[in-house]
Design a protein around this motif. Structure first.
Motif, PDB file in Angstrom:
ATOM      1  N   ASP A  81      30.582  51.408  30.578  1.00 30.73           N
ATOM      2  CA  ASP A  81      30.716  50.550  31.763  1.00 30.73           C
ATOM      3  C   ASP A  81      32.026  49.753  31.856  1.00 30.73           C
ATOM      4  O   ASP A  81      32.011  48.560  32.197  1.00 30.73           O
TER       5      ASP A  81
ATOM      6  N   PHE B 277      32.819  44.548  35.961  1.00 26.80           N
ATOM      7  CA  PHE B 277      32.581  43.815  34.721  1.00 26.80           C
ATOM      8  C   PHE B 277      33.828  43.164  34.125  1.00 26.80           C
ATOM      9  O   PHE B 277      33.785  42.659  32.995  1.00 26.80           O
TER      10      PHE B 277
ATOM     11  N   LEU C 155      30.456  40.908  38.508  1.00 25.14           N
ATOM     12  CA  LEU C 155      29.689  40.403  37.350  1.00 25.14           C
ATOM     13  C   LEU C 155      30.627  40.365  36.144  1.00 25.14           C
ATOM     14  O   LEU C 155      30.501  41.129  35.190  1.00 25.14           O
TER      15      LEU C 155
ATOM     16  N   ASP D 200      27.765  52.066  35.459  1.00 26.74           N
ATOM     17  CA  ASP D 200      26.632  51.399  36.101  1.00 26.74           C
ATOM     18  C   ASP D 200      26.743  51.739  37.591  1.00 26.74           C
ATOM     19  O   ASP D 200      27.809  51.523  38.192  1.00 26.74           O
TER      20      ASP D 200
ATOM     21  N   TRP E 138      20.776  39.847  38.438  1.00 25.95           N
ATOM     22  CA  TRP E 138      22.239  39.787  38.398  1.00 25.95           C
ATOM     23  C   TRP E 138      22.800  39.609  39.797  1.00 25.95           C
ATOM     24  O   TRP E 138      22.105  39.892  40.788  1.00 25.95           O
TER      25      TRP E 138
ATOM     26  N   HIS F  35      26.231  44.065  42.024  1.00 27.27           N
ATOM     27  CA  HIS F  35      27.378  44.619  41.284  1.00 27.27           C
ATOM     28  C   HIS F  35      27.251  46.130  41.194  1.00 27.27           C
ATOM     29  O   HIS F  35      26.159  46.685  41.301  1.00 27.27           O
TER      30      HIS F  35
ATOM     31  N   TYR G 250      20.206  49.540  31.540  1.00 25.18           N
ATOM     32  CA  TYR G 250      21.319  49.090  30.713  1.00 25.18           C
ATOM     33  C   TYR G 250      21.760  50.228  29.798  1.00 25.18           C
ATOM     34  O   TYR G 250      22.934  50.420  29.529  1.00 25.18           O
TER      35      TYR G 250
ATOM     36  N   LEU H 102      31.436  47.405  27.803  1.00 21.46           N
ATOM     37  CA  LEU H 102      30.854  46.183  28.351  1.00 21.46           C
ATOM     38  C   LEU H 102      29.394  46.421  28.746  1.00 21.46           C
ATOM     39  O   LEU H 102      29.071  47.517  29.196  1.00 21.46           O
ATOM     40  N   ALA H 103      28.553  45.470  28.618  1.00 19.51           N
ATOM     41  CA  ALA H 103      28.780  44.265  27.851  1.00 19.51           C
ATOM     42  C   ALA H 103      28.055  44.413  26.511  1.00 19.51           C
ATOM     43  O   ALA H 103      26.991  45.027  26.447  1.00 19.51           O
TER      44      ALA H 103
ATOM     45  N   PHE I 269      24.280  43.704  26.505  1.00 16.23           N
ATOM     46  CA  PHE I 269      23.382  44.410  27.437  1.00 16.23           C
ATOM     47  C   PHE I 269      23.600  45.914  27.312  1.00 16.23           C
ATOM     48  O   PHE I 269      22.964  46.564  26.490  1.00 16.23           O
ATOM     49  N   CYS I 270      24.507  46.455  28.077  1.00 16.87           N
ATOM     50  CA  CYS I 270      24.581  47.927  28.101  1.00 16.87           C
ATOM     51  C   CYS I 270      25.029  48.536  26.775  1.00 16.87           C
ATOM     52  O   CYS I 270      24.548  49.602  26.387  1.00 16.87           O
TER      53      CYS I 270
HETATM   54  C1  VGL Z   1      25.360  45.401  32.570  1.00 20.85           C
HETATM   55  C2  VGL Z   1      24.126  43.673  33.381  1.00 20.85           C
HETATM   56  C3  VGL Z   1      23.786  44.412  34.480  1.00 20.85           C
HETATM   57  C4  VGL Z   1      26.246  45.922  31.492  1.00 20.85           C
HETATM   58  C5  VGL Z   1      25.026  46.164  33.662  1.00 20.85           C
HETATM   59  O1  VGL Z   1      27.040  46.856  31.737  1.00 20.85           O
HETATM   60  O2  VGL Z   1      26.158  45.389  30.362  1.00 20.85           O
HETATM   61  N1  VGL Z   1      24.896  44.169  32.427  1.00 20.85           N
HETATM   62  N2  VGL Z   1      24.235  45.661  34.616  1.00 20.85           N
END
Ligand code: VGL
Ligand code: ZN
Length: 270
Positions: free
Chosen positions: A74, A79, A85, A112, A144, A147, A181, A212-213, A216-217
């Motif tokens: 991602d 991001f 985001l 994403d 969120w 995004h 994610y 990223l991030a 999360f992902c």
């Molecule tokens: C992500 C929150 C929502 C990420 C994606 O890429 O970590 N975080 N969608």
């Protein structure tokens, strides 16, 4: 026969990842020379293997192999600062990723890729604000800002990412009512993205994660990689976290329990 020195064609340093991080050809040479395991081997002088037990502290070079894959998670406009985001300093990992990527023969990229009005957007839940949560059929969903909407500039891969040899771009989170994610399994924990099948069919067994991030992902992808039977390694300085409500520390703890390894980009020989 006692051999004190083993000549190798190039410097070999072994990291916490152990024997496997030494390339197959070097393992063969070492085996021929009577070395069957070198958990603490390191360079001591030019082109010599040493079995000094203190060496593991000093060592740390990992050489990407043919069965390794770099997963770039991602790295999209949404991001990085200026996106919808933004992950703090999210853009600073791009030069590191660009430097590492050529060392990997196999690279996959994720994106994403949400629909408008996606269930993970706070704007889809009247009265809710970003970073609050909502209960959905598959569990608690963090909400969120809008995004990564399919086809918008915000969802594009960052223009500075330079990985022309990446073989696969896998998109996720494109089902209106399910977030994802993870690069492997969507948030309903049932729907697969096909990535595990792809890696298995290509004979890839060890996945290095950047992007990223972190919390999360990247973390969800690394955890699912373990569940699917892969080795998983996160290159920490080539990731950045969102850190919502302690999520970064929790992600590292979960990854550690699941056997996900944590290294720095300087641990890789590129
Ligand atoms: C992500 C929150 C929502 C990420 C994606 O890429 O970590 N975080 N969608
Ligand atoms: Zn998302």
């Amino acid at each position: 026969m006692v051999r004190r020195e083993v000549r190798v064609p190039a410097p070999v340093r072994v990291s916490a990842l152990g024997w496997r991080s030494v390339s197959a050809s070097r393992r063969k040479i070492a085996r021929r020379c009577g070395v069957t395991a070198i958990p603490a081997a390191r360079l001591s002088g030019e082109n010599q293997l040493s079995t000094d037990p203190r060496a593991s502290v000093l060592s740390g070079m990992i050489i990407p192999e043919d069965t390794d894959v770099l997963a770039v998670i991602d790295v999209q406009n949404c991001f990085v600062p200026g996106g919808t985001l933004p992950v703090p300093d999210g853009d600073t990992i791009i030069p590191i990723i660009n430097r590492l990527a050529p060392a990997f023969r196999h690279v996959v990229i994720t994106q994403d890729w949400h629909t408008r009005g996606h269930v993970s957007f706070a704007s889809s839940h009247p009265g809710k604000k970003p970073f609050e949560t909502v209960a959905l059929s598959y569990g608690t969903q963090v909400l969120w800002p809008d995004h990564g909407i399919q086809g918008t500039p915000d969802a594009e891969l960052h223009k500075d990412l330079e990985i022309p040899h990446a073989a696969l771009i896998i998109r996720k989170g494109y089902r209106q009512h399910v977030d994802s994610y993870s690069a492997f399994l969507e948030a309903d924990r049932k729907t697969t993205t096909g990535l595990a099948g792809y890696l298995k069919e290509r004979g890839l067994t060890r996945v290095f994660f950047v992007g990223l991030a972190t919390d999360f992902c990247v973390a969800w992808s690394a955890l699912d990689a373990r569940k699917a039977g892969f080795e998983a390694i996160v290159i920490e300085d080539a990731t950045r976290g969102i850190d919502a409500d302690g999520s970064l520390a929790k992600a590292w703890a979960d990854m550690s329990s699941a056997g996900v390894k944590r290294i720095q980009s300087t641990d890789l020989r590129v």
